[in-house]
Design a protein around this motif. Structure first.
Motif, PDB file in Angstrom:
ATOM      1  N   GLY A  32       0.797  -1.220   0.000  1.00 17.75           N
ATOM      2  CA  GLY A  32       0.000   0.000   0.000  1.00 17.75           C
ATOM      3  C   GLY A  32       0.833   1.275   0.000  1.00 17.75           C
ATOM      4  O   GLY A  32       0.287   2.373  -0.129  1.00 17.75           O
ATOM      5  N   TYR A  33       2.155   1.142   0.111  1.00 17.38           N
ATOM      6  CA  TYR A  33       3.045   2.309   0.122  1.00 17.38           C
ATOM      7  C   TYR A  33       2.957   3.020  -1.229  1.00 17.38           C
ATOM      8  O   TYR A  33       3.059   2.390  -2.283  1.00 17.38           O
ATOM      9  N   SER A  34       2.742   4.330  -1.223  1.00 18.68           N
ATOM     10  CA  SER A  34       2.513   5.069  -2.458  1.00 18.68           C
ATOM     11  C   SER A  34       3.037   6.502  -2.332  1.00 18.68           C
ATOM     12  O   SER A  34       2.267   7.449  -2.214  1.00 18.68           O
ATOM     13  N   PRO A  35       4.377   6.645  -2.329  1.00 18.68           N
ATOM     14  CA  PRO A  35       4.946   7.984  -2.087  1.00 18.68           C
ATOM     15  C   PRO A  35       4.680   8.936  -3.249  1.00 18.68           C
ATOM     16  O   PRO A  35       4.535   8.510  -4.396  1.00 18.68           O
ATOM     17  N   THR A 142       1.486   2.168  -6.462  1.00 18.13           N
ATOM     18  CA  THR A 142       1.302   1.690  -5.102  1.00 18.13           C
ATOM     19  C   THR A 142       1.907   0.296  -4.982  1.00 18.13           C
ATOM     20  O   THR A 142       1.771  -0.502  -5.912  1.00 18.13           O
ATOM     21  N   GLN A 143       2.566   0.023  -3.867  1.00 17.63           N
ATOM     22  CA  GLN A 143       3.067  -1.344  -3.660  1.00 17.63           C
ATOM     23  C   GLN A 143       1.878  -2.272  -3.450  1.00 17.63           C
ATOM     24  O   GLN A 143       1.151  -2.142  -2.481  1.00 17.63           O
ATOM     25  N   PHE A 144       1.722  -3.216  -4.359  1.00 18.01           N
ATOM     26  CA  PHE A 144       0.544  -4.080  -4.420  1.00 18.01           C
ATOM     27  C   PHE A 144       0.730  -5.326  -3.549  1.00 18.01           C
ATOM     28  O   PHE A 144      -0.159  -5.721  -2.812  1.00 18.01           O
ATOM     29  N   ALA A 145       1.893  -5.976  -3.653  1.00 21.53           N
ATOM     30  CA  ALA A 145       2.140  -7.245  -2.951  1.00 21.53           C
ATOM     31  C   ALA A 145       2.879  -6.980  -1.645  1.00 21.53           C
ATOM     32  O   ALA A 145       3.551  -5.965  -1.499  1.00 21.53           O
ATOM     33  N   PRO A 146       2.778  -7.915  -0.669  1.00 18.86           N
ATOM     34  CA  PRO A 146       3.460  -7.690   0.609  1.00 18.86           C
ATOM     35  C   PRO A 146       4.979  -7.814   0.518  1.00 18.86           C
ATOM     36  O   PRO A 146       5.686  -7.283   1.361  1.00 18.86           O
ATOM     37  N   LEU A 147       5.492  -8.520  -0.515  1.00 13.27           N
ATOM     38  CA  LEU A 147       6.937  -8.767  -0.696  1.00 13.27           C
ATOM     39  C   LEU A 147       7.562  -9.499   0.489  1.00 13.27           C
ATOM     40  O   LEU A 147       8.738  -9.310   0.800  1.00 13.27           O
TER      41      LEU A 147
END
Ligand code: HEC
Ligand code: HEC
Ligand code: HEC
Ligand code: HEC
Ligand code: HEC
Length: 191
Positions: A32-35, A142-147
């Motif tokens: 969910g990170y979306s700078p 946006t970061q989609f996957a948890p990685l």
């Protein structure tokens, strides 16, 4: 045997130190990170509305570890011809005129003790969207996957279960036949 134990100890210690530092650095970097970016670059207009292929800009993903962010000269292939002017496009042109690189903010950040290589995945036909989601619909990435490690392993396990056809089996070397297609052993991703 003793040597193996010593080596395992070393690997374990390196991982433990790495993991400790990683826990500290992890804050704020997650699903969910979306700078905000220095230029509001919309994937939706480029990869969605205008259907520009991901690999046109992220061409390195096919051949190397990193997918890479395109230099401004790639943007100018189109933006010297296109008439549309907005504040954001103005920022792009200013950076090019001043020969100043755009300082994009990194969205995805795996810890250093993990080895991940784009080309291994892209060449095997894993679509960008399986790991990055529907980027072509995103105004801002946006970061989609948890990685997480569990996320990597889940797909690798599914992949290993896929039956290998007769033809593929015949063309594999003995070494390849013994090795699961996508690694599950620690050394695939940690070394
Ligand atoms: C016209 C060029 C262009 C196209 C086409 C394009 N991208 Fe990008 N991409 C960029 C730029 C510039 C950035 C850096 C700014 C940002 O994060 O929005 C970026 C960033 C990204 C990131 C985040 C990188 C990070 O910092 O972790 C991902 C993931 C990504 N793109 C995936 C894709 C996928 C998947 C497609 C196809 C559906 C695609 N891109 C198509 C130019 C492009
Ligand atoms: C198997 C999952 C997976 C696939 C498939 C994948 N990526 Fe990635 N991508 C990742 C991971 C994990 C990272 C973070 C890597 C890191 O921090 O070292 C990443 C990072 C990125 C980045 C920013 C850092 C870099 O490597 O330059 C971009 C841009 C990107 N991906 C674009 C793409 C595009 C475009 C495709 C399809 C051609 C694609 N990715 C396919 C998992 C994937
Ligand atoms: C293959 C052609 C192509 C490339 C390469 C390209 N763009 Fe674009 N870009 C477009 C098109 C088409 C539009 C929409 C223009 C319009 O509406 O008239 C656009 C629009 C934009 C906009 C305005 C968005 C808005 O809100 O209206 C920005 C900002 C932008 N591009 C930045 C970039 C950046 C930064 C790069 C390089 C990473 C880049 N573009 C690469 C074709 C391209
Ligand atoms: C959506 C599915 C998927 C996800 C998620 C995924 N992989 Fe993979 N991975 C694959 C496939 C498919 C291959 C290629 C197998 C082949 O070509 O034989 C592969 C191959 C690899 C390889 C090379 C093969 C080996 O065993 O040495 C490494 C290393 C690897 N992946 C690391 C990662 C890491 C690290 C992550 C998580 C950050 C990850 N992968 C997430 C599907 C995935
Ligand atoms: C397919 C790739 C992959 C394989 C195989 C893999 N790992 Fe990981 N590992 C990761 C990724 C990605 C991370 C970082 C994300 C996380 O912490 O979940 C990680 C994190 C770790 C951490 C730090 C954990 C934390 O919470 O900070 C340790 C310790 C670890 N791995 C040990 C192992 C061991 C032991 C094995 C073999 C049994 C193994 N890994 C196999 C990808 C992999």
């Amino acid at each position: 045997m003793r040597l193996q134990l010593v080596l395992m100890g070393v690997v374990g210690a390196v991982l433990a130190v790495g993991a400790g530092a990683y826990q500290l650095s992890r804050i704020g970097i997650h699903q969910g990170y979306s700078p905000a970016q220095p230029i509001a670059f919309p994937h939706k207009i480029h990869a969605g509305d205008n259907k520009i292929p991901c690999l046109y800009c992220h061409y390195a993903a096919r051949t190397s570890r990193h997918a890479g962010i395109p230099p401004a000269s790639v943007c100018m292939n189109c933006h010297t011809i296109l008439e549309k002017q907005t504040v954001e496009i103005e920022k792009l042109k200013e950076a090019v005129q001043q020969q100043r690189p755009v300082r994009w903010v990194k969205v995805h950040n795996l810890p250093d003790f993990v080895y991940f290589n784009h080309s291994q995945h892209v060449v095997s036909g894993v679509a960008c969207q399986r790991c990055h989601g529907p980027v072509e619909t995103m105004e801002r990435v946006t970061q989609f996957a948890p990685l997480t490690m569990g996320w990597c392993l889940q797909c690798h396990r599914e992949q290993a279960k896929l039956p290998v056809g007769e033809f593929e089996r015949a063309t594999l070397s003995l070494k390849q036949r013994q090795k699961p297609a996508a690694g599950l052993d620690c050394a695939s991703c940690h070394y």
